[in-house]
Scaffold this motif. Structure first.
Motif, PDB file in Angstrom:
ATOM      1  N   VAL B  46       0.737  -1.262  -0.105  1.00 28.70           N
ATOM      2  CA  VAL B  46       0.111  -0.020   0.064  1.00 28.70           C
ATOM      3  C   VAL B  46       0.900   1.398  -0.019  1.00 28.70           C
ATOM      4  O   VAL B  46       1.819   1.423   0.707  1.00 28.70           O
ATOM      5  CB  VAL B  46      -0.773  -0.001   1.240  1.00 28.70           C
ATOM      6  N   SER B  47       0.559   1.996  -0.926  1.00 24.62           N
ATOM      7  CA  SER B  47       1.385   3.414  -0.950  1.00 24.62           C
ATOM      8  C   SER B  47       0.659   4.414  -0.461  1.00 24.62           C
ATOM      9  O   SER B  47      -0.752   4.482  -0.590  1.00 24.62           O
ATOM     10  CB  SER B  47       1.655   3.847  -2.491  1.00 24.62           C
ATOM     11  N   VAL B  48       1.175   5.433   0.205  1.00 25.73           N
ATOM     12  CA  VAL B  48       0.546   6.491   0.814  1.00 25.73           C
ATOM     13  C   VAL B  48       1.062   7.655   0.148  1.00 25.73           C
ATOM     14  O   VAL B  48       2.234   7.995   0.357  1.00 25.73           O
ATOM     15  CB  VAL B  48       0.573   6.648   2.350  1.00 25.73           C
ATOM     16  N   ILE B  49       0.166   8.612  -0.541  1.00 27.49           N
ATOM     17  CA  ILE B  49       0.549   9.724  -1.011  1.00 27.49           C
ATOM     18  C   ILE B  49      -0.221  11.162  -0.530  1.00 27.49           C
ATOM     19  O   ILE B  49      -1.353  10.594   0.345  1.00 27.49           O
ATOM     20  CB  ILE B  49       0.443   9.891  -2.193  1.00 27.49           C
ATOM     21  N   GLY B  50       0.025  12.263  -0.543  1.00 26.82           N
ATOM     22  CA  GLY B  50      -0.698  13.297  -0.094  1.00 26.82           C
ATOM     23  C   GLY B  50       0.074  14.386   0.160  1.00 26.82           C
ATOM     24  O   GLY B  50       1.341  14.442   0.070  1.00 26.82           O
ATOM     25  N   PRO B  51      -0.465  15.803   0.289  1.00 28.20           N
ATOM     26  CA  PRO B  51       0.494  16.797   0.425  1.00 28.20           C
ATOM     27  C   PRO B  51       0.999  16.662   2.039  1.00 28.20           C
ATOM     28  O   PRO B  51       0.667  16.095   2.738  1.00 28.20           O
ATOM     29  CB  PRO B  51      -0.535  17.992   0.464  1.00 28.20           C
ATOM     30  N   LEU B 217       4.021  -0.799   3.809  1.00 26.20           N
ATOM     31  CA  LEU B 217       3.181   0.502   3.853  1.00 26.20           C
ATOM     32  C   LEU B 217       4.537   1.356   3.647  1.00 26.20           C
ATOM     33  O   LEU B 217       5.296   1.507   4.179  1.00 26.20           O
ATOM     34  CB  LEU B 217       2.405   0.633   5.119  1.00 26.20           C
ATOM     35  N   MET B 218       3.894   2.292   2.312  1.00 30.59           N
ATOM     36  CA  MET B 218       5.260   3.141   1.692  1.00 30.59           C
ATOM     37  C   MET B 218       4.561   4.419   1.579  1.00 30.59           C
ATOM     38  O   MET B 218       3.662   4.922   0.878  1.00 30.59           O
ATOM     39  CB  MET B 218       5.628   2.486   0.316  1.00 30.59           C
ATOM     40  N   VAL B 219       5.293   5.336   2.296  1.00 30.81           N
ATOM     41  CA  VAL B 219       4.955   6.825   2.102  1.00 30.81           C
ATOM     42  C   VAL B 219       5.958   7.496   0.886  1.00 30.81           C
ATOM     43  O   VAL B 219       7.217   7.003   1.100  1.00 30.81           O
ATOM     44  CB  VAL B 219       5.238   7.663   3.306  1.00 30.81           C
ATOM     45  N   SER B 230       2.450  -0.691  -6.568  1.00 28.80           N
ATOM     46  CA  SER B 230       1.319  -0.650  -5.295  1.00 28.80           C
ATOM     47  C   SER B 230       0.101  -1.679  -5.588  1.00 28.80           C
ATOM     48  O   SER B 230      -0.169  -1.678  -6.953  1.00 28.80           O
ATOM     49  CB  SER B 230       0.622   0.608  -5.113  1.00 28.80           C
ATOM     50  N   ASP B 231      -0.368  -2.240  -4.628  1.00 26.14           N
ATOM     51  CA  ASP B 231      -1.529  -3.004  -5.025  1.00 26.14           C
ATOM     52  C   ASP B 231      -2.690  -1.969  -4.870  1.00 26.14           C
ATOM     53  O   ASP B 231      -3.649  -2.045  -5.337  1.00 26.14           O
ATOM     54  CB  ASP B 231      -1.702  -4.142  -3.968  1.00 26.14           C
ATOM     55  N   ARG B 232      -2.552  -0.974  -3.953  1.00 27.57           N
ATOM     56  CA  ARG B 232      -3.315   0.152  -3.635  1.00 27.57           C
ATOM     57  C   ARG B 232      -2.664   1.120  -3.266  1.00 27.57           C
ATOM     58  O   ARG B 232      -1.423   1.334  -2.731  1.00 27.57           O
ATOM     59  CB  ARG B 232      -4.242  -0.256  -2.271  1.00 27.57           C
ATOM     60  N   VAL B 233      -3.516   2.452  -3.530  1.00 26.38           N
ATOM     61  CA  VAL B 233      -2.663   3.860  -3.183  1.00 26.38           C
ATOM     62  C   VAL B 233      -3.731   4.387  -2.170  1.00 26.38           C
ATOM     63  O   VAL B 233      -5.093   4.458  -2.808  1.00 26.38           O
ATOM     64  CB  VAL B 233      -2.415   4.550  -4.422  1.00 26.38           C
ATOM     65  N   PRO B 246      -7.030   0.925  -6.503  1.00 24.87           N
ATOM     66  CA  PRO B 246      -5.588   0.369  -7.168  1.00 24.87           C
ATOM     67  C   PRO B 246      -5.422   1.528  -7.877  1.00 24.87           C
ATOM     68  O   PRO B 246      -5.831   2.454  -8.203  1.00 24.87           O
ATOM     69  CB  PRO B 246      -6.700  -0.612  -8.266  1.00 24.87           C
ATOM     70  N   PRO B 247      -3.795   1.401  -8.077  1.00 24.64           N
ATOM     71  CA  PRO B 247      -3.229   2.782  -8.646  1.00 24.64           C
ATOM     72  C   PRO B 247      -3.727   3.065  -9.981  1.00 24.64           C
ATOM     73  O   PRO B 247      -3.928   4.394 -10.151  1.00 24.64           O
ATOM     74  CB  PRO B 247      -1.609   2.155  -8.641  1.00 24.64           C
TER      75      PRO B 247
END
Ligand SMILES: Nc1ncnc2c1ncn2[C@@H]1O[C@H](COP(=O)(O)OP(=O)(O)OP(=O)(O)O)[C@@H](O)[C@H]1O
Ligand SMILES: [Mg+2]
Lengths: 222, 270, 221
Positions: B46-51, B217-219, B230-233, B246-247
């Motif tokens: 799981v990737s974590v993105i955001g400001p 879990l990856m930021v 990723s499997d999920r973002v 899903p990405p």
């Protein structure tokens, strides 16, 4: 435990000890004044650009800093008479302690001066300012604030080293406590009171110096 | 706080590797994470993105138990992590319980945090020997295998100060893996690296995804990389998951305005 | 009297005084290091009792003078049933005094180890004691070695005060010889030079060696 603290005795000796505290403060103040001036001379002497002088002064500072103050006090007090010069305990004490701390203070000044960016010197050169004005108007005002903590530490340090003056008979706090002890054969009260008096002065002073440092920094917008 | 809503253990059949259940985190009055719910299943990436400031790092640090939480419960492998069962209810976990539980979690930091007084190999062996109680020989074998995997075996006797950022980060990954964690956390592991060495670190992570069945879990700020592996973002915004999926869906067809704005902003920046 | 003649007559006494000074130095340094570690760690403890004890020790010993502490330990402590021989009272006082300054160096050094090191050790599930012993302290020692070099020179200077409770150290011998010969320049001058040699050619190079060894351990040399 076989000790008993005697309050009546405590009240008896307290005025004498407090009077001696005044002498201690005078000794610390006078010694510090000497150290402040002499330290500046030692610091500037290392910046004349004359290598021989720089090396000699550095070695002298190192020597003073790595040998015991109490030995220096004896040295100053006893060596004079060997050559026909008599110095009073107070005079020798002030010379020794002032000289000792001037070595430490010269290092504080040196670090302060060296911390001023080189560009400041170059800017002064660019407007053709004299060396004297460069120091007085530009360099020293900037070197001072970062030096305050070190200068303050050594003020407290010199105060805590004044008991060593008792070894040549300067009538400061420790000397008085020794005298009381040998008169009355009671050591508990005088020595404990000396400790308490030292704490009562040095702890608040250290606190005040920290406040003062913060105040100067804010004042200069640092 | 009423703990009756939280089971002592997650039931069979509903046991994700990680579950955040109504997790709240605040610093004083500032609520950083608000009632977060997030499941990560076994082997999922799981990737974590955001400001910046949206709470991404905080999520990882809570899972590593580097931060205490103010509400909710985190479960790992079905068991509570932030709390422990006591007299039929959940109470905040003590240090001993935490130490046992966090052994199943490994973390890599933005600034590597290798131990400077140890060589690369010693860094990797430290945990297995001191914490897991492995013999020196076992720990060495395990560490050398991992250093080989990350391509750092020829530098195993170097101190971190002699290694480049990319090399240090690869050693840090090996060090975390040497503990055989079930969950691996990566917090912007490439942000402190020079552009030309980012690839050597992302390649290692890529290898972990394809060859190992680790939960991760990856930021990250590298959108392309996140999309790739990723499997999920999850897109974080203001301490909440604004959107996840899903990405290809999240990047290709974002639903929410904030997601669209964020993605177009980072695209412009590239 | 030439220096040469002076040394022939009094050299042996100055040498024995130097030996006592060295013994006082080593024993006081051991006490200072142990106490500094305990109080420095204690000041960072979660336990208020340990923290309080450490702070009180540090403030009392830093807030008063070594000479006051020495007299107190030698003359007053016996009233509490603790009588120390003068030799022991000497190095214990010096050690405790310097230890209070050392404690602040230990605390400062531990606090200046980057927070990330704590977190990395934590993430490896290390226990608090192991984190401190294996990760933080080794790095803190590297940070605090240079200021300890200065502190040990202060400690050497401090040992001169034990002469005032009649421990027969270098200072004491110089004073005795001076009292019987009035050769002050020679007696005190030679003693000053010996202290200088001990500080400059033994303590300082030893500390430099330690610093270099430490730098090698960090892979920096
Ligand atoms: N120790 C702390 N004390 C107070 N506030 C904190 C603390 N740590 C984080 N915060 C705040 O919590 C919020 C979330 O921080 P977090 O580090 O999780 O953000 P992030 O999404 O990782 O941002 P970035 O992309 O910049 O790393 C921010 O507003 C931050 O200022
Ligand atoms: Mg972050």
């Amino acid at each position: 435990m076989s000790f008993n603290w005697r309050w009546d005795f405590t009240w008896d000796i307290l005025p004498r000890l407090l009077a001696a505290t005044l002498n201690t403060l005078i000794a610390a103040g006078a010694g510090y004044a000497i150290a402040l001036v002499l330290g500046l001379i030692l610091a500037l002497a290392q910046r004349t650009g004359w290598r021989g002088l720089t090396v000699a002064v550095r070695e002298f500072v190192e020597f003073i800093r790595s040998t015991p103050l109490v030995l220096q006090i004896f040295f100053v007090f006893y060596v004079g008479p060997q050559f026909g010069i008599r110095l009073s305990p107070w005079t020798s004490g002030m010379i020794a302690i002032g000289l000792h701390y001037s070595a430490y203070l010269s290092e504080v000044y040196r670090a302060g001066i060296e911390a001023v960016p080189k560009g400041q010197w170059e800017a002064c050169r660019a407007i053709n300012m004299s060396t004297r004005d460069t120091y007085l108007r530009i360099i020293i005002p900037q070197a001072l604030p970062p030096s305050i903590a070190g200068m303050g530490n050594y003020l407290v340090g010199i105060f805590k080293d004044t008991p060593m003056l008792s070894v040549i008979g300067v009538a400061e706090l420790m000397h008085t406590a020794n005298a009381i002890g040998s008169e009355s054969y009671r050591f508990l009260e005088p020595y404990t009171l000396v400790g308490v008096i030292f704490l009562a002065i040095s702890l608040p002073t250290a606190g005040l110096i920290r406040l003062f440092e913060g105040w100067v920094r804010r004042k200069l917008g640092l | 706080m009423d703990m009756s809503a939280y089971p002592l253990e997650l039931p069979e059949g509903d046991r994700p590797m990680v579950r955040f259940m109504n997790v709240t985190k605040s610093y004083g009055k500032l609520v950083v994470l608000d009632q977060l719910n997030l499941d990560i299943s076994e082997g999922e990436m799981v990737s974590v993105i955001g400001p910046s400031g949206s709470g991404k790092t905080t999520v990882l640090r809570m899972l590593m138990t580097l931060e205490t939480i103010n509400g909710g419960v985190i479960y790992v492998d079905g068991k509570p992590l932030t709390h422990m069962p006591k007299n039929g209810t959940l109470v905040p976990a003590d240090e001993k319980y935490l130490r046992r539980m966090r052994a199943s979690i490994g973390m890599c930091f933005q600034h590597f945090n290798l131990f400077p007084h140890m060589t690369a190999l010693q860094n990797c062996m430290e945990g297995p020997v001191q914490v897991l109680g492995l013999s020196k020989a076992e720990a060495r074998a395990r560490s050398e295998e991992l250093l080989t995997m990350v391509g750092m075996i020829d530098k195993k006797d170097q101190h971190p100060s002699r290694l480049s950022g990319g090399q240090q980060q690869r050693v840090a990954i090996a060090r975390a893996l040497a503990m055989r964690p079930k969950v691996m956390l990566f917090d912007e592991v490439t942000s402190a690296l020079d552009p030309e060495v980012i690839g050597e670190v992302t390649n290692v992570i890529r290898k972990l995804v394809t060859e190992h069945n680790l939960t991760m879990l990856m930021v990250t700020h590298q959108m392309g990389f996140a999309r790739d592996i990723s499997d999920r973002v999850c897109f974080f915004f203001g301490g909440k998951i604004e959107e996840q999926g899903p990405p290809d869906e999240l990047f290709g067809n974002p639903q929410r305005d904030r997601t669209k704005q964020f993605l177009s902003a980072v695209k412009d920046a590239d | 009297m030439s220096i040469w003649e002076y040394m022939q007559i009094y050299g042996a006494r100055l040498a024995s005084g130097t030996a006592i000074t060295c013994a006082q130095f080593v024993l006081a340094a051991l006490i200072a290091i142990v106490v500094a570690l305990l109080a420095g760690l204690g000041k960072l403890s979660q336990n208020w009792l340990i923290r309080g004890t450490s702070v009180v020790y540090i403030e009392i010993f830093r807030g008063t003078s070594l000479l006051v502490q020495l007299y107190w330990i030698f003359f007053v402590l016996p009233l509490f049933g603790i009588t120390l021989p003068k030799f022991v009272a000497g190095f214990v006082s010096v050690g405790l005094n310097v230890g209070s300054y050392g404690a602040e160096l230990v605390r400062g050094a531990i606090q200046s180890v980057p927070k990330g090191q704590w977190e990395a050790a934590y993430a490896l599930s290390m226990s608090p004691a192991k984190r401190m012993r294996r990760i933080i302290l080794p790095q803190a020692i590297g940070i605090m070695l240079p200021p300890w070099g200065n502190l040990l020179i202060e400690l050497l200077k401090g040992t001169a005060l034990v002469s005032l409770i009649s421990v027969a150290d270098l200072m004491f011998q110089a004073k005795q010889i001076n009292a019987s010969t009035f050769l002050s320049a020679q007696s005190f001058g030679i003693a000053l030079v010996i202290y200088y040699i001990l500080a400059r050619f033994f303590i300082t190079p030893f500390m430099r060696r330690m610093e270099r060894a430490m730098a090698r351990r960090l892979g920096k040399a």
